[in-house]
Motif scaffolding. Sequence first.
Motif, PDB file in Angstrom:
ATOM      1  N   ARG A   1    -123.307 -10.120  15.990  1.00 31.22           N
ATOM      2  CA  ARG A   1    -124.089  -9.989  17.230  1.00 31.22           C
ATOM      3  C   ARG A   1    -123.247  -9.357  18.343  1.00 31.22           C
ATOM      4  O   ARG A   1    -123.739  -8.536  19.109  1.00 31.22           O
ATOM      5  N   ARG A   2    -121.981  -9.739  18.420  1.00 32.50           N
ATOM      6  CA  ARG A   2    -121.112  -9.149  19.439  1.00 32.50           C
ATOM      7  C   ARG A   2    -120.878  -7.652  19.152  1.00 32.50           C
ATOM      8  O   ARG A   2    -120.875  -6.826  20.064  1.00 32.50           O
ATOM      9  N   VAL A   3    -120.698  -7.317  17.869  1.00 33.13           N
ATOM     10  CA  VAL A   3    -120.520  -5.908  17.507  1.00 33.13           C
ATOM     11  C   VAL A   3    -121.803  -5.131  17.793  1.00 33.13           C
ATOM     12  O   VAL A   3    -121.762  -4.018  18.323  1.00 33.13           O
ATOM     13  N   TYR A   4    -122.953  -5.727  17.478  1.00 31.86           N
ATOM     14  CA  TYR A   4    -124.233  -5.070  17.745  1.00 31.86           C
ATOM     15  C   TYR A   4    -124.401  -4.804  19.252  1.00 31.86           C
ATOM     16  O   TYR A   4    -124.811  -3.715  19.649  1.00 31.86           O
ATOM     17  N   ALA A   5    -124.053  -5.780  20.053  1.00 26.27           N
ATOM     18  CA  ALA A   5    -124.166  -5.613  21.507  1.00 26.27           C
ATOM     19  C   ALA A   5    -123.279  -4.464  21.986  1.00 26.27           C
ATOM     20  O   ALA A   5    -123.673  -3.670  22.841  1.00 26.27           O
ATOM     21  N   ARG A   6    -122.099  -4.351  21.401  1.00 27.56           N
ATOM     22  CA  ARG A   6    -121.193  -3.262  21.778  1.00 27.56           C
ATOM     23  C   ARG A   6    -121.752  -1.924  21.299  1.00 27.56           C
ATOM     24  O   ARG A   6    -121.740  -0.938  22.024  1.00 27.56           O
ATOM     25  N   CYS A   7    -122.257  -1.874  20.070  1.00 25.90           N
ATOM     26  CA  CYS A   7    -122.819  -0.631  19.518  1.00 25.90           C
ATOM     27  C   CYS A   7    -124.005  -0.141  20.348  1.00 25.90           C
ATOM     28  O   CYS A   7    -124.228   1.068  20.451  1.00 25.90           O
ATOM     29  N   ALA A   8    -124.741  -1.056  20.916  1.00 23.04           N
ATOM     30  CA  ALA A   8    -125.917  -0.686  21.701  1.00 23.04           C
ATOM     31  C   ALA A   8    -125.546   0.022  23.008  1.00 23.04           C
ATOM     32  O   ALA A   8    -126.403   0.622  23.644  1.00 23.04           O
ATOM     33  N   THR A   9    -124.266  -0.008  23.366  1.00 30.74           N
ATOM     34  CA  THR A   9    -123.849   0.619  24.622  1.00 30.74           C
ATOM     35  C   THR A   9    -123.540   2.107  24.478  1.00 30.74           C
ATOM     36  O   THR A   9    -123.261   2.766  25.469  1.00 30.74           O
ATOM     37  N   GLY A  10    -123.565   2.624  23.265  1.00 25.64           N
ATOM     38  CA  GLY A  10    -123.307   4.056  23.078  1.00 25.64           C
ATOM     39  C   GLY A  10    -122.346   4.324  21.948  1.00 25.64           C
ATOM     40  O   GLY A  10    -122.113   3.480  21.093  1.00 25.64           O
ATOM     41  N   ALA A  11    -121.761   5.521  21.971  1.00 27.74           N
ATOM     42  CA  ALA A  11    -120.895   5.955  20.881  1.00 27.74           C
ATOM     43  C   ALA A  11    -119.417   6.003  21.276  1.00 27.74           C
ATOM     44  O   ALA A  11    -118.578   6.329  20.455  1.00 27.74           O
ATOM     45  N   GLU A  12    -119.108   5.667  22.524  1.00 29.92           N
ATOM     46  CA  GLU A  12    -117.718   5.652  22.985  1.00 29.92           C
ATOM     47  C   GLU A  12    -117.496   4.436  23.869  1.00 29.92           C
ATOM     48  O   GLU A  12    -118.258   4.211  24.805  1.00 29.92           O
ATOM     49  N   TYR A  13    -116.442   3.677  23.568  1.00 25.15           N
ATOM     50  CA  TYR A  13    -116.117   2.509  24.370  1.00 25.15           C
ATOM     51  C   TYR A  13    -114.733   2.009  24.006  1.00 25.15           C
ATOM     52  O   TYR A  13    -114.129   2.474  23.036  1.00 25.15           O
ATOM     53  N   VAL A  14    -114.248   1.051  24.777  1.00 23.14           N
ATOM     54  CA  VAL A  14    -112.958   0.431  24.500  1.00 23.14           C
ATOM     55  C   VAL A  14    -113.231  -1.014  24.115  1.00 23.14           C
ATOM     56  O   VAL A  14    -113.895  -1.749  24.845  1.00 23.14           O
ATOM     57  N   ILE A  15    -112.743  -1.392  22.940  1.00 26.33           N
ATOM     58  CA  ILE A  15    -112.872  -2.787  22.524  1.00 26.33           C
ATOM     59  C   ILE A  15    -111.518  -3.462  22.736  1.00 26.33           C
ATOM     60  O   ILE A  15    -110.478  -2.852  22.505  1.00 26.33           O
ATOM     61  N   ASP A  16    -111.553  -4.694  23.222  1.00 24.56           N
ATOM     62  CA  ASP A  16    -110.277  -5.372  23.434  1.00 24.56           C
ATOM     63  C   ASP A  16    -109.761  -5.890  22.088  1.00 24.56           C
ATOM     64  O   ASP A  16    -110.478  -5.935  21.101  1.00 24.56           O
ATOM     65  N   HIS A  17    -108.498  -6.261  22.081  1.00 22.41           N
ATOM     66  CA  HIS A  17    -107.857  -6.656  20.821  1.00 22.41           C
ATOM     67  C   HIS A  17    -108.539  -7.862  20.181  1.00 22.41           C
ATOM     68  O   HIS A  17    -108.572  -7.972  18.955  1.00 22.41           O
ATOM     69  N   ALA A  18    -109.094  -8.759  20.980  1.00 22.70           N
ATOM     70  CA  ALA A  18    -109.786  -9.929  20.437  1.00 22.70           C
ATOM     71  C   ALA A  18    -111.054  -9.521  19.674  1.00 22.70           C
ATOM     72  O   ALA A  18    -111.464 -10.210  18.747  1.00 22.70           O
ATOM     73  N   GLU A  19    -111.659  -8.404  20.060  1.00 24.40           N
ATOM     74  CA  GLU A  19    -112.887  -7.930  19.420  1.00 24.40           C
ATOM     75  C   GLU A  19    -112.644  -7.301  18.051  1.00 24.40           C
ATOM     76  O   GLU A  19    -113.574  -7.176  17.255  1.00 24.40           O
ATOM     77  N   VAL A  20    -111.429  -6.888  17.783  1.00 26.23           N
ATOM     78  CA  VAL A  20    -111.142  -6.184  16.527  1.00 26.23           C
ATOM     79  C   VAL A  20    -111.494  -7.050  15.325  1.00 26.23           C
ATOM     80  O   VAL A  20    -112.069  -6.565  14.351  1.00 26.23           O
ATOM     81  N   ASP A  21    -111.189  -8.337  15.380  1.00 24.64           N
ATOM     82  CA  ASP A  21    -111.537  -9.226  14.268  1.00 24.64           C
ATOM     83  C   ASP A  21    -113.042  -9.244  14.024  1.00 24.64           C
ATOM     84  O   ASP A  21    -113.489  -9.237  12.874  1.00 24.64           O
ATOM     85  N   ASP A  22    -113.828  -9.276  15.106  1.00 21.19           N
ATOM     86  CA  ASP A  22    -115.289  -9.226  14.949  1.00 21.19           C
ATOM     87  C   ASP A  22    -115.703  -7.973  14.194  1.00 21.19           C
ATOM     88  O   ASP A  22    -116.558  -8.014  13.308  1.00 21.19           O
ATOM     89  N   TRP A  23    -115.101  -6.842  14.552  1.00 22.10           N
ATOM     90  CA  TRP A  23    -115.432  -5.575  13.898  1.00 22.10           C
ATOM     91  C   TRP A  23    -115.034  -5.591  12.430  1.00 22.10           C
ATOM     92  O   TRP A  23    -115.797  -5.154  11.568  1.00 22.10           O
ATOM     93  N   LEU A  24    -113.844  -6.092  12.130  1.00 19.28           N
ATOM     94  CA  LEU A  24    -113.385  -6.111  10.733  1.00 19.28           C
ATOM     95  C   LEU A  24    -114.267  -7.005   9.872  1.00 19.28           C
ATOM     96  O   LEU A  24    -114.641  -6.635   8.755  1.00 19.28           O
ATOM     97  N   VAL A  25    -114.616  -8.173  10.391  1.00 26.40           N
ATOM     98  CA  VAL A  25    -115.501  -9.086   9.658  1.00 26.40           C
ATOM     99  C   VAL A  25    -116.872  -8.445   9.460  1.00 26.40           C
ATOM    100  O   VAL A  25    -117.424  -8.440   8.355  1.00 26.40           O
ATOM    101  N   THR A  26    -117.421  -7.881  10.510  1.00 22.41           N
ATOM    102  CA  THR A  26    -118.762  -7.294  10.445  1.00 22.41           C
ATOM    103  C   THR A  26    -118.802  -6.113   9.483  1.00 22.41           C
ATOM    104  O   THR A  26    -119.719  -6.017   8.651  1.00 22.41           O
TER     105      THR A  26
END
Length: 182
Positions: A102-127
Amino acid sequence: MMDEHIQYGVTEDYFDAVLASDGIAVRMSDNVAHVLTQLVARLIRFLETGEVHEERRGPLRRARSADKVLRHMFPEAYRDRAEAHSFRERHAPALRDSAAPRRVYARCATGAEYVIDHAEVDDWLVTLGLARFLVLPRDAATHDMTVAWLNHMQVSLISTVNPQLANLVATHAPRTRTIRRS
């Protein structure tokens, strides 16, 4: 004379991840962002409802069951059937937790370019890892480009977060082929 507009080995689709002062700068083509957003939405729906979206290819092909996809996503933790069943019962809510997607989806909904913080990387890898199970081909002989893209995204993020792993990944990764759109 070669046509100047021909680019060999280059596609219109891309996914880049580079280290930035405030996290990881992620940039992808609009098409990759669109497909990723749709796939993450499917993952969320699967984790929350058990709905498996699969196109049937041929009249004799049956759709995979949610239970079969779950068993591939989360293989048995124990060899003993009773212990494995007990583990699955105890940890089913945690295994099907959709918070990271859900957190990755929320980020993806913001467009095709963004900065994810280091804590978010685990969410991305799991997803990205879980999403592969929704699109894995039934037989090992079939090569699915969506799985290749998901793998590429994971490797890009891991290599960006830990550059020392980039050489390890490059050394042990299978040979890559040029991805071309038909």
